[in-house]
Design a protein around this motif. Structure first.
Motif, PDB file in Angstrom:
ATOM      1  N   UNK A 150     -21.411 -25.579 -12.530  1.00 52.71           N
ATOM      2  CA  UNK A 150     -20.053 -24.884 -12.252  1.00 52.71           C
ATOM      3  C   UNK A 150     -20.633 -23.899 -11.097  1.00 52.71           C
ATOM      4  N   UNK A 151     -21.486 -23.105 -11.552  1.00 54.88           N
ATOM      5  CA  UNK A 151     -22.224 -21.999 -10.537  1.00 54.88           C
ATOM      6  C   UNK A 151     -22.406 -22.436  -9.326  1.00 54.88           C
ATOM      7  N   UNK A 152     -23.263 -23.740  -9.272  1.00 55.27           N
ATOM      8  CA  UNK A 152     -23.652 -24.170  -8.155  1.00 55.27           C
ATOM      9  C   UNK A 152     -22.429 -24.681  -7.222  1.00 55.27           C
ATOM     10  N   UNK A 153     -21.504 -25.307  -7.749  1.00 54.62           N
ATOM     11  CA  UNK A 153     -20.434 -25.554  -6.963  1.00 54.62           C
ATOM     12  C   UNK A 153     -19.586 -24.344  -6.398  1.00 54.62           C
ATOM     13  N   UNK A 154     -19.306 -23.458  -7.124  1.00 56.57           N
ATOM     14  CA  UNK A 154     -18.887 -22.074  -6.972  1.00 56.57           C
ATOM     15  C   UNK A 154     -19.688 -21.467  -5.352  1.00 56.57           C
ATOM     16  N   UNK A 215     -13.938 -34.443  -4.078  1.00 51.09           N
ATOM     17  CA  UNK A 215     -14.749 -35.158  -4.713  1.00 51.09           C
ATOM     18  C   UNK A 215     -16.018 -35.479  -3.991  1.00 51.09           C
ATOM     19  N   UNK A 216     -15.689 -36.059  -2.718  1.00 52.07           N
ATOM     20  CA  UNK A 216     -16.776 -36.586  -1.730  1.00 52.07           C
ATOM     21  C   UNK A 216     -17.487 -35.295  -1.308  1.00 52.07           C
ATOM     22  N   UNK A 217     -16.856 -34.249  -0.970  1.00 51.51           N
ATOM     23  CA  UNK A 217     -17.312 -32.958  -0.340  1.00 51.51           C
ATOM     24  C   UNK A 217     -18.300 -32.356  -1.405  1.00 51.51           C
ATOM     25  N   UNK A 218     -17.886 -32.289  -2.979  1.00 54.11           N
ATOM     26  CA  UNK A 218     -18.555 -31.317  -3.919  1.00 54.11           C
ATOM     27  C   UNK A 218     -19.781 -32.425  -4.409  1.00 54.11           C
ATOM     28  N   UNK A 219     -19.669 -33.904  -4.572  1.00 56.36           N
ATOM     29  CA  UNK A 219     -20.431 -34.729  -5.190  1.00 56.36           C
ATOM     30  C   UNK A 219     -22.022 -34.268  -4.998  1.00 56.36           C
ATOM     31  N   UNK A 220     -22.323 -34.065  -3.733  1.00 55.08           N
ATOM     32  CA  UNK A 220     -23.715 -33.674  -3.420  1.00 55.08           C
ATOM     33  C   UNK A 220     -24.237 -32.630  -4.255  1.00 55.08           C
ATOM     34  N   UNK A 221     -23.393 -31.605  -4.207  1.00 51.49           N
ATOM     35  CA  UNK A 221     -23.629 -30.296  -4.816  1.00 51.49           C
ATOM     36  C   UNK A 221     -23.771 -30.544  -6.297  1.00 51.49           C
ATOM     37  N   UNK A 222     -22.876 -31.171  -6.886  1.00 53.58           N
ATOM     38  CA  UNK A 222     -23.003 -31.419  -8.415  1.00 53.58           C
ATOM     39  C   UNK A 222     -24.343 -32.324  -8.651  1.00 53.58           C
ATOM     40  N   UNK A 223     -24.691 -33.431  -7.820  1.00 52.28           N
ATOM     41  CA  UNK A 223     -25.854 -34.195  -8.092  1.00 52.28           C
ATOM     42  C   UNK A 223     -27.147 -33.341  -8.163  1.00 52.28           C
ATOM     43  N   UNK A 224     -27.189 -32.408  -7.010  1.00 52.69           N
ATOM     44  CA  UNK A 224     -28.355 -31.594  -6.730  1.00 52.69           C
ATOM     45  C   UNK A 224     -28.502 -30.852  -8.005  1.00 52.69           C
ATOM     46  N   UNK A 225     -27.446 -30.093  -8.416  1.00 51.93           N
ATOM     47  CA  UNK A 225     -27.406 -29.049  -9.531  1.00 51.93           C
ATOM     48  C   UNK A 225     -27.776 -30.033 -10.940  1.00 51.93           C
TER      49      UNK A 225
END
Ligand SMILES: C[S@@+](CC[C@H](N)C(=O)[O-])C[C@H]1O[C@@H](n2cnc3c(N)ncnc32)[C@H](O)[C@@H]1O
Length: 254
Positions: A150-154, A215-225
């Motif tokens: 959540x912190x990485x997404x923010x 979802x498509x915009x944030x997915x890479x951030x979630x996967x990296x985190x």
């Protein structure tokens, strides 16, 4: 008020039940042990979601009741626990008479009440004198792998993560109960793992309810985190923590 909650939680009720319904199980076990729920116990679960705790209560021979403002959650809960009395409504206005229950619980739900103190006053009212209330909520962010994501997404969105509220901090739930006129009998921390078998499920669980373009915009951030939580099999294991407190409604003065 109920309609607003209904649109939000009803829309994600099925995916919640599929991916998160059992998540609270470790804390449910702790609460059952701490409250001594057994055959004949009258138990209300506030914010019952998809009804997993109600089903558990049925296997213990308890008389289960549940309430949730999301109509779809209530439908799923009724199917999961057909013997339970499950109603649509909010914690702030419980549709049961005074002193109806031996134990009243709220797992990962009280933070959604518009007025926590109103909700607590209602939980106090429907608990029989001498009965118990158990409140379970997320612990502080530093203890939760999910909050690391959540912190990485923010950060990716240029935002700060939401600061820890009172219910998340050590002693917060117990203090709330004490302020609400209860006598705290136990409190603690429970480890709460959540697992997704693959990246697709991780994204469905973490980004539940988000629009497809987000979802498509944030997915890479979630996967990296989430990379550091990935296991050898490609599954993801996120370890989190809940804080709980159990408190007694004082018995009526003689
Ligand atoms: C995170 S889910 C937890 C569900 C369930 N307690 C569990 O642990 O699986 C939060 C639930 O609280 C419900 N909720 C939201 N606002 C509420 C309110 N004012 N009173 C009671 N429940 C509420 C939601 O509809 C949702 O089902």
């Amino acid at each position: 008020m109920i309609d607003a909650e209904d649109s939000e939680w009803s829309a994600i009720a099925d995916v919640w039940a599929e991916l998160w319904g059992s998540f609270a199980d470790p804390s449910r076990g702790v609460v059952i042990d701490a409250t001594g729920i057994g055959p004949g116990s009258r138990v209300l679960d506030v914010g019952c979601g998809s009804g997993e705790f109600l089903a558990m209560l049925g296997t213990l021979g308890a008389e289960a009741a549940g309430i949730d403002p999301a109509r779809r959650m209530v439908e799923i809960a009724r199917a999961a626990a057909p013997a339970a009395d499950v109603r649509v409504g909010a914690a702030e206005e419980l549709p049961w008479p005074d002193a109806s229950f031996d134990v009243v619980t709220a797992f990962n739900a009280l933070q959604f009440a518009e007025d926590t103190l109103d909700a607590l006053a209602e939980m106090h009212r429907v608990t029989a004198p001498g009965g118990l209330v158990a409140i379970v909520n997320w612990a502080e962010r530093d203890r939760n792998d999910l909050d690391a994501i959540d912190t990485a997404v923010a950060a990716a969105e240029g935002d700060e993560p939401t600061p820890d509220g009172e219910l998340r901090r050590e002693g917060g739930v117990a203090q709330l109960l004490a302020d609400g006129g209860f006598e705290v009998v136990s409190a603690g921390l429970v480890e709460m793992p959540w697992e997704a078998p693959d990246a697709k499920t991780l994204l469905r669980g973490v980004l539940m309810g988000e629009d497809a373009d987000i979802v498509s915009e944030i997915a890479p951030v979630v996967l990296a985190a989430a990379e550091s939580f990935r296991t050898e099999t490609g599954a993801y294991r996120l370890v989190n923590a809940f804080r709980y407190a159990v408190a007694r409604r004082p018995a009526a003065a003689r």
